[in-house]
Design a protein around this motif. Structure first.
Motif, PDB file in Angstrom:
ATOM      1  N   GLY A   1      67.720  32.644  31.629  1.00 49.61           N
ATOM      2  CA  GLY A   1      68.349  33.233  32.810  1.00 49.61           C
ATOM      3  C   GLY A   1      69.226  32.255  33.552  1.00 49.61           C
ATOM      4  N   GLU A   2      69.455  32.548  34.788  1.00 50.08           N
ATOM      5  CA  GLU A   2      70.318  31.718  35.614  1.00 50.08           C
ATOM      6  C   GLU A   2      69.524  30.526  36.128  1.00 50.08           C
ATOM      7  OE1 GLU A   2      72.035  34.243  38.563  1.00 50.08           O
ATOM      8  OE2 GLU A   2      72.754  35.630  37.061  1.00 50.08           O
ATOM      9  N   CYS A   3      69.724  29.375  35.507  1.00 51.65           N
ATOM     10  CA  CYS A   3      68.957  28.179  35.843  1.00 51.65           C
ATOM     11  C   CYS A   3      69.882  27.006  36.125  1.00 51.65           C
ATOM     12  CB  CYS A   3      68.047  27.795  34.679  1.00 51.65           C
ATOM     13  SG  CYS A   3      66.914  29.083  34.192  1.00 51.65           S
ATOM     14  N   ILE A   4      69.356  26.082  36.847  1.00 52.81           N
ATOM     15  CA  ILE A   4      70.042  24.813  37.019  1.00 52.81           C
ATOM     16  C   ILE A   4      69.160  23.731  36.433  1.00 52.81           C
ATOM     17  CG2 ILE A   4      71.372  25.500  39.044  1.00 52.81           C
ATOM     18  CD1 ILE A   4      69.335  23.963  40.746  1.00 52.81           C
ATOM     19  N   GLU A   5      69.775  22.618  36.108  1.00 56.28           N
ATOM     20  CA  GLU A   5      69.055  21.453  35.612  1.00 56.28           C
ATOM     21  C   GLU A   5      69.307  20.296  36.572  1.00 56.28           C
ATOM     22  OE1 GLU A   5      69.082  22.005  30.834  1.00 56.28           O
ATOM     23  OE2 GLU A   5      70.931  21.270  31.729  1.00 56.28           O
ATOM     24  N   VAL A   6      68.322  19.431  36.658  1.00 58.35           N
ATOM     25  CA  VAL A   6      68.391  18.268  37.538  1.00 58.35           C
ATOM     26  C   VAL A   6      68.108  17.027  36.701  1.00 58.35           C
ATOM     27  CG1 VAL A   6      67.348  17.166  39.566  1.00 58.35           C
ATOM     28  CG2 VAL A   6      67.572  19.641  39.481  1.00 58.35           C
ATOM     29  N   ALA A   7      68.775  15.936  37.016  1.00 56.20           N
ATOM     30  CA  ALA A   7      68.525  14.668  36.336  1.00 56.20           C
ATOM     31  C   ALA A   7      67.850  13.708  37.314  1.00 56.20           C
ATOM     32  CB  ALA A   7      69.817  14.064  35.812  1.00 56.20           C
ATOM     33  N   ASP A   8      66.775  13.092  36.870  1.00 55.79           N
ATOM     34  CA  ASP A   8      66.059  12.111  37.683  1.00 55.79           C
ATOM     35  C   ASP A   8      66.564  10.704  37.377  1.00 55.79           C
ATOM     36  OD1 ASP A   8      64.314  14.057  38.821  1.00 55.79           O
ATOM     37  OD2 ASP A   8      63.101  14.015  36.996  1.00 55.79           O
ATOM     38  N   GLY A   9      66.189   9.774  38.227  1.00 58.99           N
ATOM     39  CA  GLY A   9      66.477   8.373  37.965  1.00 58.99           C
ATOM     40  C   GLY A   9      67.787   7.858  38.521  1.00 58.99           C
ATOM     41  N   PHE A  10      68.344   8.552  39.492  1.00 52.05           N
ATOM     42  CA  PHE A  10      69.592   8.118  40.116  1.00 52.05           C
ATOM     43  C   PHE A  10      69.332   7.887  41.602  1.00 52.05           C
ATOM     44  CE2 PHE A  10      70.813  10.348  36.302  1.00 52.05           C
ATOM     45  CZ  PHE A  10      71.806   9.538  35.780  1.00 52.05           C
ATOM     46  N   PRO A  11      69.006   6.662  41.974  1.00 52.12           N
ATOM     47  CA  PRO A  11      68.694   6.370  43.382  1.00 52.12           C
ATOM     48  C   PRO A  11      69.837   6.785  44.311  1.00 52.12           C
ATOM     49  CG  PRO A  11      68.180   4.486  41.997  1.00 52.12           C
ATOM     50  CD  PRO A  11      68.929   5.468  41.141  1.00 52.12           C
TER      51      PRO A  11
ATOM     52  N   SER B   1      72.568  25.151  33.595  1.00 49.41           N
ATOM     53  CA  SER B   1      71.940  25.021  32.277  1.00 49.41           C
ATOM     54  C   SER B   1      72.682  25.809  31.193  1.00 49.41           C
ATOM     55  CB  SER B   1      70.484  25.473  32.333  1.00 49.41           C
ATOM     56  OG  SER B   1      70.398  26.852  32.627  1.00 49.41           O
ATOM     57  N   LYS B   2      73.432  26.825  31.578  1.00 50.29           N
ATOM     58  CA  LYS B   2      74.178  27.611  30.609  1.00 50.29           C
ATOM     59  C   LYS B   2      75.492  26.928  30.207  1.00 50.29           C
ATOM     60  CE  LYS B   2      74.267  31.267  33.230  1.00 50.29           C
ATOM     61  NZ  LYS B   2      73.733  30.519  34.361  1.00 50.29           N
ATOM     62  N   ASN B   3      75.865  25.881  30.923  1.00 46.12           N
ATOM     63  CA  ASN B   3      77.107  25.165  30.645  1.00 46.12           C
ATOM     64  C   ASN B   3      76.859  23.660  30.746  1.00 46.12           C
ATOM     65  OD1 ASN B   3      79.766  24.479  30.245  1.00 46.12           O
ATOM     66  ND2 ASN B   3      80.457  25.120  32.259  1.00 46.12           N
ATOM     67  N   PRO B   4      76.030  23.118  29.849  1.00 45.01           N
ATOM     68  CA  PRO B   4      75.650  21.711  29.965  1.00 45.01           C
ATOM     69  C   PRO B   4      76.802  20.720  29.827  1.00 45.01           C
ATOM     70  CG  PRO B   4      74.809  22.641  27.924  1.00 45.01           C
ATOM     71  CD  PRO B   4      75.385  23.772  28.714  1.00 45.01           C
TER      72      PRO B   4
ATOM     73  N   THR C   1      76.251   9.710  31.868  1.00 42.01           N
ATOM     74  CA  THR C   1      76.107   9.571  30.431  1.00 42.01           C
ATOM     75  C   THR C   1      74.664   9.195  30.118  1.00 42.01           C
ATOM     76  OG1 THR C   1      78.381   8.769  30.297  1.00 42.01           O
ATOM     77  CG2 THR C   1      76.961   8.355  28.390  1.00 42.01           C
ATOM     78  N   GLY C   2      74.052   9.931  29.252  1.00 45.73           N
ATOM     79  CA  GLY C   2      72.673   9.642  28.875  1.00 45.73           C
ATOM     80  C   GLY C   2      71.624  10.151  29.856  1.00 45.73           C
ATOM     81  N   ALA C   3      72.055  10.922  30.852  1.00 47.20           N
ATOM     82  CA  ALA C   3      71.095  11.462  31.829  1.00 47.20           C
ATOM     83  C   ALA C   3      70.094  12.372  31.119  1.00 47.20           C
ATOM     84  CB  ALA C   3      71.829  12.241  32.914  1.00 47.20           C
ATOM     85  N   GLN C   4      68.862  12.329  31.562  1.00 43.61           N
ATOM     86  CA  GLN C   4      67.817  13.201  31.032  1.00 43.61           C
ATOM     87  C   GLN C   4      67.687  14.396  31.963  1.00 43.61           C
ATOM     88  OE1 GLN C   4      65.994  12.522  28.067  1.00 43.61           O
ATOM     89  NE2 GLN C   4      67.722  11.117  27.924  1.00 43.61           N
TER      90      GLN C   4
END
Length: 64
Positions: free
Chosen positions: A23-33, A41-44, A8-11
């Protein structure tokens, strides 16, 4: 057993190589040790995978 991080609240961010064509992309969230959250990315609002940093590094190195 490891606990799944609360995303929740991930950037989320896409690679600068993704372009603007949506196009066909993925997203990554930082800040999770100890974890690398990844989602489509097409289905957030869909599910996110959480992988170990070592596995993510191996994946990224394989793309290079």
């Amino acid at each position: 057993m490891e606990t799944r991080p609360d995303l929740t609240g991930a950037q989320w961010r896409k690679s600068s190589y993704s372009g603007t064509s949506g196009g066909e992309c993925i997203e990554v969230a930082d800040g999770f040790p100890g974890a690398v959250p990844v989602r489509d990315s097409k289905n957030p609002s869909g599910p996110a995978l959480v992988v170990a940093p070592e596995a993510w590094r191996t994946f990224v190195d394989g793309l290079r």
